[in-house]
Design a protein around this motif. Structure first.
Motif, short mmCIF file in Angstrom:
data_model
loop_
_atom_site.label_atom_id
_atom_site.label_comp_id
_atom_site.label_asym_id
_atom_site.label_seq_id
_atom_site.Cartn_x
_atom_site.Cartn_y
_atom_site.Cartn_z
N VAL A 114 0.85 -1.15 -0.19
CA VAL A 114 -0.06 -0.07 -0.02
C VAL A 114 0.81 1.26 0.05
CG1 VAL A 114 -1.70 1.29 1.33
CG2 VAL A 114 -2.00 -1.05 0.93
N ALA A 115 1.80 1.23 0.67
CA ALA A 115 2.72 2.45 0.68
C ALA A 115 3.44 2.59 -0.66
CB ALA A 115 3.98 2.15 1.99
N GLY A 116 3.64 1.52 -1.15
CA GLY A 116 4.26 1.35 -2.54
C GLY A 116 3.46 2.02 -3.48
N VAL A 117 1.97 1.73 -3.45
CA VAL A 117 1.31 2.38 -4.39
C VAL A 117 1.26 3.88 -4.29
CG1 VAL A 117 -0.98 2.42 -5.04
CG2 VAL A 117 -0.29 0.36 -4.53
N VAL A 118 1.47 4.53 -3.24
CA VAL A 118 1.60 6.06 -3.01
C VAL A 118 2.83 6.43 -3.45
CG1 VAL A 118 1.75 7.48 -1.22
CG2 VAL A 118 0.11 5.76 -0.89
N LEU A 119 3.78 5.56 -3.50
CA LEU A 119 5.30 5.92 -3.70
C LEU A 119 5.18 5.99 -5.23
CD1 LEU A 119 8.12 6.52 -3.10
CD2 LEU A 119 8.49 4.24 -3.33
N THR A 120 4.54 5.00 -5.96
CA THR A 120 4.50 4.94 -7.54
C THR A 120 3.56 6.11 -7.80
OG1 THR A 120 4.42 2.60 -7.26
CG2 THR A 120 3.67 3.53 -9.56
N LEU A 121 2.63 6.64 -7.35
CA LEU A 121 1.98 7.71 -7.81
C LEU A 121 2.70 8.75 -7.60
CD1 LEU A 121 -1.72 7.02 -6.31
CD2 LEU A 121 -0.91 6.86 -8.56
N ILE A 122 3.50 9.02 -6.58
CA ILE A 122 4.46 10.20 -6.42
C ILE A 122 5.36 10.33 -7.46
CG2 ILE A 122 6.21 11.23 -5.08
CD1 ILE A 122 4.68 10.24 -2.26
#
Length: 120
Positions: A95-103
């Motif tokens: 889940v944290a990685g999905v946010v990182l991918t969006l950033i």
């Protein structure tokens, strides 16, 4: 159209700068996305949209790769807490990685448009 050479260079820049940017957790990662997106957009050239697209692809791919590696590591480390610990560790990192991918994708797209504009 995607310029895969530009995307590959942007990806490498994001990964290399991102590894160095681990000392500054959020700022280092955003800076990596900006530099890699700019490199991809500059190399791709063309319109602002073309630069943004190539920057977005470079940022997205790097975010996905980092996310998958971090989720795998989180799952392996979480196994110390048993099967449920591995699942929760991997999902939390995912889940944290999905946010990182969006950033990575958003700032890389913006920087890619700037890179194409500078070249043009």
């Amino acid at each position: 159209m995607t310029d895969w050479k530009a995307v590959a260079v942007g990806f490498v820049v994001i990964v290399v700068v991102g590894i160095g940017g681990l000392a500054l957790p959020l700022i280092g990662q955003i800076g990596a996305g900006l530099l890699g997106g700019f490199a991809a957009g500059y190399l791709a050239g063309g319109t602002l949209g073309n630069g943004a697209w190539n920057g977005l692809v470079a940022g997205s791919i790097s975010g996905i790769v980092v996310t998958l590696l971090a989720a795998l590591l989180g799952s392996l480390l979480g196994l110390a807490g048993g099967p449920l610990g591995g699942l929760l560790g991997g999902v939390g990192v995912l889940v944290a990685g999905v946010v990182l991918t969006l950033i990575f994708a958003i700032d890389s797209a913006i920087a890619g448009a700037v890179g194409a504009w500078v070249k043009g």
